[in-house]
Scaffold this motif. Structure first.
Motif, PDB file in Angstrom:
ATOM      1  N   LEU A 126       0.828  -1.203   0.000  1.00  0.00           N
ATOM      2  CA  LEU A 126       0.000   0.000   0.000  1.00  0.00           C
ATOM      3  C   LEU A 126       0.864   1.255   0.000  1.00  0.00           C
ATOM      4  CD1 LEU A 126      -2.855   1.178   0.132  1.00  0.00           C
ATOM      5  CD2 LEU A 126      -2.685   1.056   2.616  1.00  0.00           C
ATOM      6  N   ALA A 127       1.927   1.256   0.773  1.00  0.00           N
ATOM      7  CA  ALA A 127       2.826   2.416   0.824  1.00  0.00           C
ATOM      8  C   ALA A 127       3.501   2.641  -0.523  1.00  0.00           C
ATOM      9  CB  ALA A 127       3.867   2.221   1.917  1.00  0.00           C
ATOM     10  N   GLN A 128       3.854   1.556  -1.207  1.00  0.00           N
ATOM     11  CA  GLN A 128       4.509   1.678  -2.504  1.00  0.00           C
ATOM     12  C   GLN A 128       3.576   2.232  -3.572  1.00  0.00           C
ATOM     13  OE1 GLN A 128       5.858  -2.352  -3.033  1.00  0.00           O
ATOM     14  NE2 GLN A 128       7.885  -1.906  -2.158  1.00  0.00           N
ATOM     15  N   ARG A 129       2.269   2.061  -3.376  1.00  0.00           N
ATOM     16  CA  ARG A 129       1.289   2.506  -4.372  1.00  0.00           C
ATOM     17  C   ARG A 129       0.618   3.832  -4.015  1.00  0.00           C
ATOM     18  NH1 ARG A 129      -0.604  -3.478  -4.771  1.00  0.00           N
ATOM     19  NH2 ARG A 129       0.689  -4.149  -6.487  1.00  0.00           N
ATOM     20  N   SER A 142       2.220   8.171   2.115  1.00  0.00           N
ATOM     21  CA  SER A 142       2.847   6.855   2.203  1.00  0.00           C
ATOM     22  C   SER A 142       3.727   6.731   3.442  1.00  0.00           C
ATOM     23  CB  SER A 142       3.663   6.556   0.944  1.00  0.00           C
ATOM     24  OG  SER A 142       4.729   7.471   0.821  1.00  0.00           O
ATOM     25  N   LEU A 143       4.193   7.854   3.985  1.00  0.00           N
ATOM     26  CA  LEU A 143       4.989   7.823   5.216  1.00  0.00           C
ATOM     27  C   LEU A 143       4.209   7.169   6.349  1.00  0.00           C
ATOM     28  CD1 LEU A 143       7.543   8.671   6.784  1.00  0.00           C
ATOM     29  CD2 LEU A 143       6.392  10.843   7.249  1.00  0.00           C
ATOM     30  N   VAL A 144       2.929   7.474   6.450  1.00  0.00           N
ATOM     31  CA  VAL A 144       2.070   6.868   7.477  1.00  0.00           C
ATOM     32  C   VAL A 144       2.006   5.357   7.270  1.00  0.00           C
ATOM     33  CG1 VAL A 144      -0.265   6.790   8.433  1.00  0.00           C
ATOM     34  CG2 VAL A 144       0.719   8.979   7.728  1.00  0.00           C
ATOM     35  N   ALA A 149       3.553  -0.231   8.542  1.00  0.00           N
ATOM     36  CA  ALA A 149       4.202  -1.471   8.085  1.00  0.00           C
ATOM     37  C   ALA A 149       5.363  -1.841   9.009  1.00  0.00           C
ATOM     38  CB  ALA A 149       4.702  -1.311   6.648  1.00  0.00           C
ATOM     39  N   ALA A 150       6.156  -0.856   9.405  1.00  0.00           N
ATOM     40  CA  ALA A 150       7.270  -1.123  10.328  1.00  0.00           C
ATOM     41  C   ALA A 150       6.752  -1.609  11.675  1.00  0.00           C
ATOM     42  CB  ALA A 150       8.114   0.140  10.500  1.00  0.00           C
ATOM     43  N   CYS A 151       5.637  -1.043  12.125  1.00  0.00           N
ATOM     44  CA  CYS A 151       5.053  -1.484  13.395  1.00  0.00           C
ATOM     45  C   CYS A 151       4.565  -2.920  13.301  1.00  0.00           C
ATOM     46  CB  CYS A 151       3.912  -0.556  13.812  1.00  0.00           C
ATOM     47  SG  CYS A 151       4.467   1.074  14.333  1.00  0.00           S
TER      48      CYS A 151
END
Length: 187
Positions: A126-129, A142-144, A149-151
Motif C-alpha cells: 500500500l505504501a509503494q502505491r 505513504s509515510l504513514v 508497516a514497520a510497526c
C-alpha cells in the motif's frame, strides 16, 4: 508550653503504589510511543488554543493529530505484543485441561504471527502505491503506511519471540494464570 505533634506527622507512611502504577517494565524500545504521545498532546493543545483562545485555528493541526493518533495506536501495539499484554478472552482457557490450553496458546501465537506478517506485507504494498500528499502539509501519505508497516513487522518479530518462549517454557499467563503476573514477561 509543650509541643504537641500533629496527627499528620504521626500517621503511618503511605502504602506503596498499586502494581498497576509500576512502570519498571518500560524499556528503551518504548520511547517512540512516549514521544509520539506527547507530540500528539502538544498538537491537540495547540489546536484547542488557536481555535478557542485565538479564534484562528491552524489548519494543519487536525490532520497531523489524526496521523499522530494512528502512530500512537500502532507503536503502542508493538509495546503490547512485547509485553504480552494484548486483550485476551480467558473464558475458554479456564475450562480446558492444561495440555489443551498449551495447544490453544500456541495456535493463537501462530495465527497472531501470520496476521502481523501478512499485514506488514500488505502495508508495504500500500505504501509503494500511494503517491498522494497530505492535505495541509507537503508530506507523502505513504509515510504513514510505512510507519504502520514497520510497526506490524516489529509486532511479527516480537510475536515470533513470544512463540519461541512459549514453546521452550511450555507456559504463559493464560496457560498457568496462578504462576504468572498480570502481563507476560518482557522481551
Amino acid at each position: 508550653m509543650p509541643i504537641q505533634s500533629s496527627p499528620a506527622r504521626d500517621a503511618a507512611p503511605a502504602p506503596p503504589p498499586p502494581a498497576d502504577d509500576d512502570i519498571s517494565d518500560i524499556r528503551l524500545v518504548d520511547t517512540p510511543v512516549i514521544v509520539v504521545f506527547w507530540v500528539l498532546a502538544l498538537v491537540v493543545f495547540l489546536q484547542f488554543f488557536t481555535r478557542y483562545v485565538l479564534n484562528n485555528s491552524l489548519g494543519w493541526t487536525e490532520e497531523i493529530a489524526r496521523y499522530l493518533l494512528i502512530g500512537v495506536t500502532f507503536i503502542g501495539a508493538v509495546a503490547a505484543v512485547r509485553r504480552e499484554s494484548h486483550i485476551a478472552v480467558e473464558l475458554l482457557y479456564t475450562r480446558l485441561p492444561r495440555t489443551a490450553r498449551l495447544a490453544l496458546q500456541l495456535f493463537v501465537d501462530v495465527v497472531s504471527l501470520a496476521f502481523y506478517a501478512a499485514l506488514s506485507w500488505l502495508c508495504v504494498h500500500l505504501a509503494q502505491r500511494t503517491f498522494q500528499k497530505m492535505t495541509s502539509i507537503d508530506v507523502p501519505k505513504s509515510l504513514v503506511y510505512w510507519i504502520v508497516a514497520a510497526c506490524f513487522a516489529a509486532m511479527a518479530l516480537y510475536q515470533l519471540m513470544v512463540l519461541v518462549r512459549h514453546l521452550s517454557r511450555r507456559t504463559s499467563r493464560l496457560i498457568d494464570p496462578d504462576a504468572a503476573t498480570s502481563t507476560g514477561p518482557n522481551l
